[in-house]
Design a protein around this motif. Structure first.
Motif, PDB file in Angstrom:
ATOM      1  N   ALA A  82      -9.258   5.726   2.386  1.00 30.23           N
ATOM      2  CA  ALA A  82      -8.778   4.388   2.018  1.00 30.23           C
ATOM      3  C   ALA A  82      -7.997   4.433   0.704  1.00 30.23           C
ATOM      4  CB  ALA A  82      -9.945   3.416   1.920  1.00 30.23           C
ATOM      5  N   ALA A  83      -8.445   5.252  -0.243  1.00 29.82           N
ATOM      6  CA  ALA A  83      -7.746   5.379  -1.529  1.00 29.82           C
ATOM      7  C   ALA A  83      -6.392   6.060  -1.336  1.00 29.82           C
ATOM      8  CB  ALA A  83      -8.601   6.155  -2.521  1.00 29.82           C
TER       9      ALA A  83
ATOM     10  N   ILE B  73      -4.520   6.019   1.371  1.00 27.53           N
ATOM     11  CA  ILE B  73      -3.624   5.062   2.020  1.00 27.53           C
ATOM     12  C   ILE B  73      -3.173   4.000   1.024  1.00 27.53           C
ATOM     13  CG2 ILE B  73      -3.451   3.291   3.809  1.00 27.53           C
ATOM     14  CD1 ILE B  73      -5.426   5.041   5.443  1.00 27.53           C
ATOM     15  N   ALA B  74      -4.081   3.558   0.171  1.00 31.77           N
ATOM     16  CA  ALA B  74      -3.724   2.563  -0.847  1.00 31.77           C
ATOM     17  C   ALA B  74      -2.611   3.093  -1.750  1.00 31.77           C
ATOM     18  CB  ALA B  74      -4.950   2.176  -1.669  1.00 31.77           C
ATOM     19  N   GLN B  75      -2.660   4.382  -2.066  1.00 30.59           N
ATOM     20  CA  GLN B  75      -1.598   4.985  -2.876  1.00 30.59           C
ATOM     21  C   GLN B  75      -0.268   4.954  -2.129  1.00 30.59           C
ATOM     22  OE1 GLN B  75      -3.135   8.903  -3.739  1.00 30.59           O
ATOM     23  NE2 GLN B  75      -4.114   8.228  -5.630  1.00 30.59           N
ATOM     24  N   GLN B  76      -0.288   5.261  -0.825  1.00 26.11           N
ATOM     25  CA  GLN B  76       0.935   5.218  -0.021  1.00 26.11           C
ATOM     26  C   GLN B  76       1.483   3.788   0.049  1.00 26.11           C
ATOM     27  OE1 GLN B  76       2.231   8.231   0.161  1.00 26.11           O
ATOM     28  NE2 GLN B  76       2.675   8.075   2.330  1.00 26.11           N
ATOM     29  N   ILE B  77       0.585   2.837   0.221  1.00 31.01           N
ATOM     30  CA  ILE B  77       1.003   1.436   0.278  1.00 31.01           C
ATOM     31  C   ILE B  77       1.652   1.030  -1.038  1.00 31.01           C
ATOM     32  CG2 ILE B  77       0.125  -0.944   0.345  1.00 31.01           C
ATOM     33  CD1 ILE B  77      -1.897   0.059   2.487  1.00 31.01           C
ATOM     34  N   ASP B  78       1.018   1.375  -2.155  1.00 28.01           N
ATOM     35  CA  ASP B  78       1.587   1.043  -3.471  1.00 28.01           C
ATOM     36  C   ASP B  78       2.962   1.673  -3.660  1.00 28.01           C
ATOM     37  OD1 ASP B  78      -0.612  -0.509  -4.170  1.00 28.01           O
ATOM     38  OD2 ASP B  78      -1.581   1.092  -5.326  1.00 28.01           O
ATOM     39  N   THR B  79       3.097   2.924  -3.232  1.00 28.60           N
ATOM     40  CA  THR B  79       4.392   3.611  -3.341  1.00 28.60           C
ATOM     41  C   THR B  79       5.442   2.887  -2.508  1.00 28.60           C
ATOM     42  OG1 THR B  79       3.358   5.761  -3.749  1.00 28.60           O
ATOM     43  CG2 THR B  79       5.602   5.787  -2.872  1.00 28.60           C
ATOM     44  N   GLY B  80       5.089   2.542  -1.275  1.00 25.42           N
ATOM     45  CA  GLY B  80       6.031   1.842  -0.408  1.00 25.42           C
ATOM     46  C   GLY B  80       6.451   0.496  -0.968  1.00 25.42           C
ATOM     47  N   ILE B  81       5.497  -0.268  -1.466  1.00 26.55           N
ATOM     48  CA  ILE B  81       5.806  -1.577  -2.057  1.00 26.55           C
ATOM     49  C   ILE B  81       6.753  -1.413  -3.239  1.00 26.55           C
ATOM     50  CG2 ILE B  81       4.823  -3.494  -3.390  1.00 26.55           C
ATOM     51  CD1 ILE B  81       2.335  -3.293  -1.544  1.00 26.55           C
TER      52      ILE B  81
ATOM     53  N   LEU C 171       3.118  -4.330   4.194  1.00 28.73           N
ATOM     54  CA  LEU C 171       2.433  -3.515   3.181  1.00 28.73           C
ATOM     55  C   LEU C 171       1.660  -4.387   2.196  1.00 28.73           C
ATOM     56  CD1 LEU C 171       5.158  -0.822   2.431  1.00 28.73           C
ATOM     57  CD2 LEU C 171       2.999  -0.486   3.656  1.00 28.73           C
ATOM     58  N   LYS C 172       2.263  -5.499   1.790  1.00 27.09           N
ATOM     59  CA  LYS C 172       1.564  -6.405   0.877  1.00 27.09           C
ATOM     60  C   LYS C 172       0.314  -6.987   1.536  1.00 27.09           C
ATOM     61  CE  LYS C 172       5.365  -7.849  -2.129  1.00 27.09           C
ATOM     62  NZ  LYS C 172       6.220  -8.984  -2.523  1.00 27.09           N
ATOM     63  N   LEU C 173       0.426  -7.320   2.800  1.00 28.65           N
ATOM     64  CA  LEU C 173      -0.724  -7.836   3.532  1.00 28.65           C
ATOM     65  C   LEU C 173      -1.805  -6.749   3.644  1.00 28.65           C
ATOM     66  CD1 LEU C 173      -2.021 -10.100   5.214  1.00 28.65           C
ATOM     67  CD2 LEU C 173      -0.800  -9.191   7.194  1.00 28.65           C
ATOM     68  N   ALA C 174      -1.389  -5.538   3.983  1.00 30.13           N
ATOM     69  CA  ALA C 174      -2.340  -4.429   4.129  1.00 30.13           C
ATOM     70  C   ALA C 174      -3.037  -4.115   2.813  1.00 30.13           C
ATOM     71  CB  ALA C 174      -1.616  -3.187   4.654  1.00 30.13           C
ATOM     72  N   LYS C 175      -2.332  -4.282   1.724  1.00 30.12           N
ATOM     73  CA  LYS C 175      -2.914  -3.998   0.405  1.00 30.12           C
ATOM     74  C   LYS C 175      -4.167  -4.844   0.160  1.00 30.12           C
ATOM     75  CE  LYS C 175      -1.602  -3.824  -4.477  1.00 30.12           C
ATOM     76  NZ  LYS C 175      -2.028  -2.479  -4.815  1.00 30.12           N
ATOM     77  N   ALA C 176      -4.189  -6.036   0.728  1.00 24.98           N
ATOM     78  CA  ALA C 176      -5.320  -6.950   0.524  1.00 24.98           C
ATOM     79  C   ALA C 176      -6.397  -6.793   1.600  1.00 24.98           C
ATOM     80  CB  ALA C 176      -4.805  -8.391   0.513  1.00 24.98           C
TER      81      ALA C 176
ATOM     82  N   GLY D 235      -1.684  16.460   8.130  1.00 17.60           N
ATOM     83  CA  GLY D 235      -1.925  17.389   7.030  1.00 17.60           C
ATOM     84  C   GLY D 235      -2.725  16.675   5.962  1.00 17.60           C
ATOM     85  N   LYS D 236      -2.184  16.635   4.761  1.00 13.19           N
ATOM     86  CA  LYS D 236      -2.868  15.980   3.640  1.00 13.19           C
ATOM     87  C   LYS D 236      -2.396  14.551   3.411  1.00 13.19           C
ATOM     88  CE  LYS D 236      -3.408  20.296   1.081  1.00 13.19           C
ATOM     89  NZ  LYS D 236      -3.069  21.012  -0.148  1.00 13.19           N
ATOM     90  N   ASN D 237      -1.333  14.152   4.095  1.00 13.89           N
ATOM     91  CA  ASN D 237      -0.697  12.873   3.794  1.00 13.89           C
ATOM     92  C   ASN D 237      -0.845  11.865   4.922  1.00 13.89           C
ATOM     93  OD1 ASN D 237       0.373  13.790   1.268  1.00 13.89           O
ATOM     94  ND2 ASN D 237       1.846  14.983   2.438  1.00 13.89           N
ATOM     95  N   TRP D 238      -0.714  10.600   4.549  1.00 11.53           N
ATOM     96  CA  TRP D 238      -0.781   9.480   5.483  1.00 11.53           C
ATOM     97  C   TRP D 238       0.610   8.903   5.668  1.00 11.53           C
ATOM     98  CZ3 TRP D 238      -5.128   7.788   8.015  1.00 11.53           C
ATOM     99  CH2 TRP D 238      -6.334   8.347   7.605  1.00 11.53           C
ATOM    100  N   PHE D 239       0.950   8.596   6.920  1.00 15.01           N
ATOM    101  CA  PHE D 239       2.251   8.037   7.245  1.00 15.01           C
ATOM    102  C   PHE D 239       2.077   6.889   8.206  1.00 15.01           C
ATOM    103  CE2 PHE D 239       2.701  12.491   6.240  1.00 15.01           C
ATOM    104  CZ  PHE D 239       3.684  12.446   5.279  1.00 15.01           C
ATOM    105  N   ILE D 240       3.041   5.974   8.202  1.00 13.66           N
ATOM    106  CA  ILE D 240       3.009   4.843   9.127  1.00 13.66           C
ATOM    107  C   ILE D 240       3.346   5.361  10.511  1.00 13.66           C
ATOM    108  CG2 ILE D 240       4.076   2.663   9.782  1.00 13.66           C
ATOM    109  CD1 ILE D 240       4.402   2.074   6.820  1.00 13.66           C
ATOM    110  N   ARG D 241       2.505   5.034  11.474  1.00 14.93           N
ATOM    111  CA  ARG D 241       2.712   5.500  12.845  1.00 14.93           C
ATOM    112  C   ARG D 241       3.523   4.506  13.668  1.00 14.93           C
ATOM    113  NH1 ARG D 241      -2.368   7.040  16.495  1.00 14.93           N
ATOM    114  NH2 ARG D 241      -2.408   4.843  17.045  1.00 14.93           N
ATOM    115  N   ASN D 242       3.454   3.220  13.354  1.00 13.37           N
ATOM    116  CA  ASN D 242       4.167   2.236  14.175  1.00 13.37           C
ATOM    117  C   ASN D 242       5.275   1.546  13.407  1.00 13.37           C
ATOM    118  OD1 ASN D 242       2.315   0.850  12.551  1.00 13.37           O
ATOM    119  ND2 ASN D 242       2.143  -0.815  13.999  1.00 13.37           N
TER     120      ASN D 242
END
Length: 126
Positions: free
Chosen positions: A24-25, A27-35, A85-90, A119-126
């Motif tokens: 979860a942490a 993914i939260a980092q990926q979300i913050d980066t994307g935003i 992404l903003k919605l997912a952040k919450a 691998g080690k990273n999370w990516f958006i699948r859809n």
């Protein structure tokens, strides 16, 4: 001379027990980066950070990359992704059993957002 008892003892091999990163942490980092990147108007960088690496490779090797990035902005997908992404952040995602797929439920007009671990990273699948 090795094995004769003289000299310093051989040290045991090092074993790294680095703590596993909470999914979860991560993914939260990926979300913050994307935003951050989308808010700064850096759509290409946001796509590179969030898109499936196999898709990126295909787009770049086929020459489609510039068109994909241009269409992303022109069709309003950047604003749509930023809202998702903003919605997912919450929200708190639900994970599959292996903790390799995380799903953020949709609300309103936003579609559900699915992240997949490669691998080690999370990516958006859809």
């Amino acid at each position: 001379v090795p094995g004769c008892g003289k000299g310093p003892p051989a040290s045991a091999p090092e074993t790294s027990t680095a703590p596993a990163i909470d999914p979860a942490a991560a993914i939260a980092q990926q979300i913050d980066t994307g935003i951050k990147l989308l808010q700064e108007g850096k759509d290409k960088e946001a796509l590179e950070a969030l898109a499936n690496p196999q898709d990126l490779k295909k787009w770049k090797t086929s020459g489609e990359w510039d068109g994909v990035a241009k269409d992303f902005k022109a069709n309003g997908k950047d604003a749509e992704l930023l809202a998702a992404l903003k919605l997912a952040k919450a929200q708190t995602p639900s994970f599959n059993d292996k903790k390799t797929v995380a799903t953020f439920p949709h609300e309103g007009n936003a579609k559900e957002l699915i992240f997949e671990k490669r691998g080690k990273n999370w990516f958006i699948r859809n």
